[in-house]
Motif scaffolding. Structure first.
Motif, PDB file in Angstrom:
ATOM      1  N   UNK A  46      41.216  22.053  38.119  1.00 48.19           N
ATOM      2  CA  UNK A  46      39.885  22.572  38.438  1.00 48.19           C
ATOM      3  C   UNK A  46      38.817  21.478  38.415  1.00 48.19           C
ATOM      4  N   UNK A  47      39.148  20.313  37.809  1.00 48.74           N
ATOM      5  CA  UNK A  47      38.157  19.234  37.748  1.00 48.74           C
ATOM      6  C   UNK A  47      37.856  18.669  39.132  1.00 48.74           C
ATOM      7  N   UNK A  48      38.736  18.909  40.091  1.00 45.65           N
ATOM      8  CA  UNK A  48      38.513  18.411  41.455  1.00 45.65           C
ATOM      9  C   UNK A  48      38.612  19.573  42.441  1.00 45.65           C
ATOM     10  N   UNK A  49      38.038  20.700  42.042  1.00 46.60           N
ATOM     11  CA  UNK A  49      37.957  21.842  42.952  1.00 46.60           C
ATOM     12  C   UNK A  49      36.497  22.265  43.098  1.00 46.60           C
ATOM     13  N   UNK A  50      36.182  22.713  44.287  1.00 49.86           N
ATOM     14  CA  UNK A  50      34.806  23.052  44.626  1.00 49.86           C
ATOM     15  C   UNK A  50      34.271  24.219  43.828  1.00 49.86           C
ATOM     16  N   UNK A  61      26.702  17.776  40.052  1.00 49.56           N
ATOM     17  CA  UNK A  61      27.090  19.031  40.677  1.00 49.56           C
ATOM     18  C   UNK A  61      28.330  19.590  39.971  1.00 49.56           C
ATOM     19  N   UNK A  62      28.339  20.886  39.743  1.00 48.74           N
ATOM     20  CA  UNK A  62      29.433  21.511  39.004  1.00 48.74           C
ATOM     21  C   UNK A  62      30.717  21.604  39.829  1.00 48.74           C
ATOM     22  N   UNK A  63      31.833  21.364  39.166  1.00 46.36           N
ATOM     23  CA  UNK A  63      33.150  21.646  39.729  1.00 46.36           C
ATOM     24  C   UNK A  63      33.619  22.984  39.167  1.00 46.36           C
ATOM     25  N   UNK A  64      34.788  23.435  39.620  1.00 44.10           N
ATOM     26  CA  UNK A  64      35.353  24.657  39.042  1.00 44.10           C
ATOM     27  C   UNK A  64      35.612  24.481  37.545  1.00 44.10           C
ATOM     28  N   UNK A  65      35.955  23.250  37.135  1.00 41.94           N
ATOM     29  CA  UNK A  65      36.269  23.038  35.725  1.00 41.94           C
ATOM     30  C   UNK A  65      35.013  23.167  34.864  1.00 41.94           C
ATOM     31  N   UNK A 114      39.935  31.045  32.071  1.00 41.66           N
ATOM     32  CA  UNK A 114      40.977  31.135  33.099  1.00 41.66           C
ATOM     33  C   UNK A 114      40.524  31.847  34.365  1.00 41.66           C
ATOM     34  N   UNK A 115      39.292  32.321  34.426  1.00 45.07           N
ATOM     35  CA  UNK A 115      38.925  33.263  35.486  1.00 45.07           C
ATOM     36  C   UNK A 115      39.057  32.690  36.884  1.00 45.07           C
ATOM     37  N   UNK A 116      38.964  31.360  37.047  1.00 42.77           N
ATOM     38  CA  UNK A 116      39.077  30.728  38.366  1.00 42.77           C
ATOM     39  C   UNK A 116      40.370  29.937  38.524  1.00 42.77           C
ATOM     40  N   UNK A 117      41.313  30.100  37.605  1.00 45.23           N
ATOM     41  CA  UNK A 117      42.487  29.228  37.578  1.00 45.23           C
ATOM     42  C   UNK A 117      43.379  29.406  38.809  1.00 45.23           C
ATOM     43  N   UNK A 118      43.256  30.542  39.487  1.00 46.08           N
ATOM     44  CA  UNK A 118      44.078  30.787  40.676  1.00 46.08           C
ATOM     45  C   UNK A 118      43.369  30.504  41.988  1.00 46.08           C
ATOM     46  N   UNK A 119      42.138  29.996  41.930  1.00 44.99           N
ATOM     47  CA  UNK A 119      41.384  29.773  43.162  1.00 44.99           C
ATOM     48  C   UNK A 119      41.879  28.539  43.908  1.00 44.99           C
ATOM     49  N   UNK A 120      42.065  28.645  45.221  1.00 45.51           N
ATOM     50  CA  UNK A 120      42.519  27.509  46.023  1.00 45.51           C
ATOM     51  C   UNK A 120      41.450  26.431  46.132  1.00 45.51           C
ATOM     52  N   UNK A 121      41.798  25.274  46.695  1.00 43.45           N
ATOM     53  CA  UNK A 121      40.777  24.254  46.942  1.00 43.45           C
ATOM     54  C   UNK A 121      39.728  24.738  47.938  1.00 43.45           C
ATOM     55  N   UNK A 122      38.585  24.087  47.924  1.00 44.92           N
ATOM     56  CA  UNK A 122      37.480  24.336  48.867  1.00 44.92           C
ATOM     57  C   UNK A 122      36.790  25.686  48.662  1.00 44.92           C
ATOM     58  N   UNK A 123      36.742  26.145  47.422  1.00 48.50           N
ATOM     59  CA  UNK A 123      35.959  27.329  47.128  1.00 48.50           C
ATOM     60  C   UNK A 123      36.516  28.601  47.746  1.00 48.50           C
ATOM     61  N   UNK A 431      44.219  20.184  44.202  1.00 48.45           N
ATOM     62  CA  UNK A 431      42.791  19.892  44.119  1.00 48.45           C
ATOM     63  C   UNK A 431      42.266  19.634  45.530  1.00 48.45           C
ATOM     64  N   UNK A 432      40.948  19.640  45.679  1.00 48.25           N
ATOM     65  CA  UNK A 432      40.365  19.323  46.985  1.00 48.25           C
ATOM     66  C   UNK A 432      40.850  17.955  47.452  1.00 48.25           C
ATOM     67  N   UNK A 433      40.825  16.979  46.533  1.00 47.80           N
ATOM     68  CA  UNK A 433      41.214  15.617  46.900  1.00 47.80           C
ATOM     69  C   UNK A 433      42.679  15.496  47.257  1.00 47.80           C
TER      70      UNK A 433
END
Length: 447
Positions: A46-50, A61-65, A114-123, A431-433
């Motif tokens: 999540x540290x590199x997710x939108x 700017x906030x990341x998912x993490x 954990x609420x966003x742990x299943x979210x794909x890259x790019x929001x 991650x996005x990257x």
């Protein structure tokens, strides 16, 4: 629903009961949940997710993490404040069962983490990109081989359902996934239903879905163990929410309303004058005007107002929950807590401005377009290779492509639906990257 059942410490695979009064308070089961989530590879990604700005290199700017950590902090406060009221109202929870108010905070903090742990890259555009690959892209060729509910899982790919899978899915040698307590899983499950029927009611718990068909059996086990109220019979599965899921949702609502707005201000997408006008409405009863006038920088002024605004919204969410606790236990509260907040109009104004100036800004739209292309390409190449291998007609390119899959994704899946979901799961955990790196390698970009 009954609190002593809703606060179950049971974990996947347990044969006996776990009693709260027998827990070691220095290593409480609900706190173990938090630790297991924070040390998981899915959480680290999540540290590199939108969160708002895809592929942003701006450090404030906030990341998912960072968003998830902040939601867990707000969730812990909500849980403890509510827990104090619940223990006072039902003293037997402490006297007979040994529960403390901090247990509520620990459960909500872990589920919020954990609420966003299943979210794909790019929001959220990542979810839509996966769904549209199957609905209108090359993936639509699989439709005739799947049941209606399996197909709905794919065309309406849902980060919440994927998160439940991340937390609970077994692999060889790793049975039960992270083995999170059922109470925390219950609080995590904001939408305790399957993908069909879609939005059968206007109840907030029916807004989306919370599990894939592959996880249906275990989902029902958790819901039944917790004593959640069943809303459907027969083949369709649906339940009323675990009461603490309302607090997880409120923590998320509070953070994305206020903190995404703060990001927009720091990026210059929302003017400070607008920000002050909107935030002052939330904090007029608590602001220390003299202190505020001593703050010289925009960042410090906005940070101060943000902290006060979050405090106001936490206190009000607790009020709404406590006033409606009995209705919530009866499954008769079909709203989000923020829907009944005295600050709802102010929150709606902030969200409306954020949508216009932040979520629909040119920078966000440009990056989301790239995300669509990246996810579509990865899904197409990997699902084709994975299915070709299963069918015994893999090309050399397919075999090379599958070799770059992480080792934990080298699993044999006999069922087409599970193979497709497996690749969706792989893509969602990138991650996005990393998604961008895979995309460039697949297209043959050098350097």
């Amino acid at each position: 629903m009954h609190w002593e059942q809703l606060l179950s410490l049971k974990r996947q695979g347990d044969k006996g009961k776990r009693l709260r009064k027998e827990q070691d308070d220095t290593r409480l089961g609900f706190e173990v949940d938090y630790d297991r989530i924070i040390f998981s590879s899915a959480f680290r990604s999540l540290q590199d997710k939108t969160q708002v700005i895809p592929l942003s290199k701006t450090d404030f700017v906030h990341t998912r993490l960072t968003h998830s950590l902040e939601v867990s902090v707000v969730g812990r406060s909500l849980g403890r404040l509510v827990g104090k009221k619940i223990i006072e109202k039902y003293p037997y929870l402490a006297e007979i069962h040994g529960y403390h108010m901090n247990d509520f905070g620990a459960i909500v903090a872990a589920a919020s983490l954990a609420h966003d742990i299943g979210n794909p890259p790019f929001g959220h555009s990542g979810e839509k990109a996966i769904g549209e690959y199957f609905k209108i892209g090359n993936g639509k060729k699989y439709r005739e081989h799947l049941t209606d509910k399996q197909w709905q899982d794919l065309i309406d790919f849902e980060g919440n359902a994927n998160g439940f899978s991340v937390l609970t899915s077994s692999r060889p040698g790793n049975e039960g996934g992270l083995r999170i307590s059922y109470a925390t899983l219950g609080a995590f499950m904001k939408y305790p239903k399957e993908s069909l029927p879609k939005k059968p009611t206007s109840d907030i718990c029916d807004k989306k879905y919370g599990f894939f068909q592959s996880d249906k059996k275990f989902f029902e086990e958790v819901a039944n163990e917790l004593g959640l109220i069943q809303t459907r019979t027969g083949e369709d599965v649906g339940f009323q929410r675990h009461p603490l899921a309302y607090l997880v949702e409120a923590a998320d609502d509070i953070c994305y309303t206020i903190i995404d707005f703060e990001d927009g201000i720091n990026l210059g997408l929302v003017s400070e004058d607008y920000a002050l006008e909107y935030l002052i409405k939330l904090v007029k009863d608590s602001i220390d005007t003299a202190k505020y006038k001593t703050l010289e920088t925009k960042e410090d002024r906005i940070s101060y107002l943000r902290a006060l605004a979050i405090g106001s919204l936490i206190a009000d969410a607790v009020r709404v929950f406590v006033e409606n606790e009995e209705l919530i236990l009866q499954g008769k509260f079909p709203y989000a807590l923020t829907d009944k907040s005295k600050y709802k109009a102010q929150m709606d104004d902030i969200i409306k401005l954020s949508v216009k100036n932040i979520y629909q800004s040119r920078e966000v739209i440009d990056k989301e377009l790239k995300g669509y292309q990246i996810i579509n390409t990865l899904l197409d190449k990997f699902t084709t290779a994975y299915n070709n291998k299963f069918d015994g007609c893999a090309t050399n390119y397919d075999n090379l492509l599958l070799k770059v899959l992480p080792e934990r994704h080298h699993l044999e899946k006999e069922n087409l639906y599970e193979r497709l979901l497996h690749i969706c799961h792989f893509v969602s955990l990138l991650t996005d990257g990393n998604a961008l790196i895979y995309y460039r390698n697949i297209l043959g970009h050098l350097g």
